[in-house]
Enzyme design. Structure first.
Site, PDB file in Angstrom:
ATOM      1  N   CYS A  68       0.862  -1.178   0.000  1.00  0.00           N
ATOM      2  CA  CYS A  68       0.000   0.000   0.000  1.00  0.00           C
ATOM      3  C   CYS A  68       0.897   1.226   0.000  1.00  0.00           C
ATOM      4  O   CYS A  68       1.638   1.408  -0.960  1.00  0.00           O
ATOM      5  CB  CYS A  68      -0.987  -0.010   1.167  1.00  0.00           C
ATOM      6  SG  CYS A  68      -0.239  -0.208   2.784  1.00  0.00           S
ATOM      7  N   ARG A  91      -2.088  -1.256   5.499  1.00  0.00           N
ATOM      8  CA  ARG A  91      -3.274  -1.802   4.846  1.00  0.00           C
ATOM      9  C   ARG A  91      -2.935  -3.117   4.151  1.00  0.00           C
ATOM     10  O   ARG A  91      -3.748  -4.038   4.077  1.00  0.00           O
ATOM     11  CB  ARG A  91      -3.850  -0.782   3.870  1.00  0.00           C
ATOM     12  CG  ARG A  91      -4.454   0.432   4.574  1.00  0.00           C
ATOM     13  CD  ARG A  91      -4.794   1.534   3.594  1.00  0.00           C
ATOM     14  NE  ARG A  91      -3.601   2.246   3.140  1.00  0.00           N
ATOM     15  CZ  ARG A  91      -3.589   3.115   2.152  1.00  0.00           C
ATOM     16  NH1 ARG A  91      -4.701   3.395   1.484  1.00  0.00           N
ATOM     17  NH2 ARG A  91      -2.480   3.718   1.804  1.00  0.00           N
TER      18      ARG A  91
END
Lengths: 148, 291
Positions: free
Chosen positions: B240, B245
């Site tokens: 990410c 994430r």
């Protein structure tokens, strides 16, 4: 700097790191609620500061009772007490203040508050953008239009 | 078994946590959030805070703490090698998954995620306190990092040259690179926009429901396997912007869908988008047609 901001900085500098964290949390809890007409703008997705990853909404209007003063309103997502804390400090120091008060915000505010370990580098882009927006708006404050 | 996650024990419900939280001799609840002070506003009474910056990152070099410091961290919180560590946190458990990934990096097998995280616990009006628990220190022995779940930039370069799949879990605008041209968009210091060549795009939160719980196995298979053409035996790298994430997506692929080899590229776009000479693709690739 406005007298309030000087006082706030002095308070933070006179206690240890643990107490500074407590103070910041206290300010987060004391972030004043925004008037309903501004809640409506926020809920419509207006007036967000996009540079801040945390949802932050900001308004600066002329003070109705004193043209030399401004009103400052900020709304912050609940999950970010660190952000709410530092922005609450700004509201407490600048709401009802003058343009000079706004101009006097030190560029190294976080360091002066001794909060470098709490408000970390990844937040500084957003904080810088928020300060920039407050400064620009305070320079020529306009009444905020309600959402239709 | 149809319908069941690959490692169903990796997820526990808020009910389960509420029932077992008093068992502090064998279970340690860990809260991990984006905001370092969110825990201080209220947390599950038995939970300790592990902060991704202050506790898991080295302060001088961009890297995680090493395995010795990881062991000290566990000891401080009364976590032994046998302790079951249950992670939860804000925003659909994104930082909780990051913390779990770090624990697995150093070989801690007994890890779980509380499905739905902090928001679900609060929404169900379960007990929270601002008091911090303290646990007697224990000893912990950590292994050096398990690089089968972590990709560094040279691994990514080899990965691309072999044509292996990458999963970019950022928003579509960041993936295509168009975001960089929007005024006032948070740049986060990346000098170039776009994605790593060969990466497909599945924003990380696609894997969760509105209430923060993970979607069903069937739904996840549609999202990652049918729609993206990924297969559980693929060698996949997820990334990410700074790797939090993508550790959430790593959790989904590894523990819920049973992918054999998924690595989190924690350097992610803040590294790749600033790396001299690193190849970059922009825009949307041709859609994948499933077999």
């Amino acid at each position: 700097m406005s007298q309030s901001l000087t006082d706030i900085i002095h308070t933070f500098q006179s206690v240890d790191e643990e107490m500074r964290t407590e103070l910041l949390l206290d300010y987060a809890r004391k972030l004043p609620p925004i008037p309903q007409r501004l809640q409506q703008r926020r809920d419509a997705g207006l007036d967000r500061v996009p540079e801040c990853m945390t949802p932050v909404f900001l308004w600066c209007e002329p003070d109705e009772s004193d043209a030399s003063r401004i009103r400052l309103y900020i709304s912050v997502a609940e999950e970010s007490p660190t952000v709410a804390g530092i922005l609450s400090i700004l509201v407490h120091a600048l709401d009802g203040g003058t343009k000079d008060d706004v101009a006097g915000i030190p560029h190294d505010l976080v360091n002066r508050l001794g909060l470098q370990n709490v408000i970390r580098m990844n937040r500084l882009v957003g904080l810088s953008a928020i300060l920039g927006r407050i400064t620009r708006l305070a320079d020529d404050p306009q009444p905020v239009q309600p959402v239709n | 078994m149809a319908g069941q996650y690959h490692n169903p024990d990796m997820l526990v419900t808020t009910d389960w946590v509420d029932e077992h939280r008093g068992d502090t001799a064998t279970i340690r609840i860990v809260e991990s959030d984006e905001d370092v002070l969110l825990y201080d506003t209220g947390h599950i009474p038995e939970a300790v805070k592990i902060d991704w910056v202050n506790d898991l990152q080295d302060a001088t070099v961009r890297d995680y703490i090493d395995h010795e410091r990881f062991a000290r961290l566990c000891e401080k919180h009364g976590i032994s090698n046998d302790t079951t560590v249950v992670f939860y946190g804000d925003n659909k458990n994104w930082w909780a998954c990051y913390a779990l990934w770090v624990f697995q990096l150093y070989g801690h097998a007994n890890c779980k995620i509380m499905d739905g995280g902090r928001d679900k616990w609060k929404a169900e009006d379960r007990p929270m306190t601002t008091q911090r628990p303290s646990y007697p220190a224990v000893s912990y022995s950590a292994k050096p990092a398990d690089m089968s779940i972590r990709a560094l930039r040279n691994h990514v370069q080899e990965h691309i040259s072999r044509g292996n799949p990458l999963l970019d879990v950022r928003s579509p605008g960041e993936y295509t690179g168009e975001m960089l041209h929007m005024p006032n968009y948070p740049q986060e210091g990346a000098l170039r926009g776009g994605h790593i060549p060969g990466a497909v795009n599945v924003p990380w939160a696609t894997a969760v429901n509105e209430n923060g719980t993970f979607k069903s196995r069937e739904e996840l298979e549609v999202i990652y396997q049918q729609q993206q053409g990924l297969h559980p035996t693929d060698d996949v790298v997820a990334y990410c912007r700074i790797g939090e994430r993508s550790s959430h997506t790593w959790f989904v692929l590894t523990h819920l869908l049973g992918f054999d080899l998924v690595r989190n590229y924690d350097g992610s776009w803040t590294e790749w988008g600033n790396l001299v000479g690193a190849p970059i693709e922009k825009g949307t690739p041709e859609p994948v047609t499933s077999a």
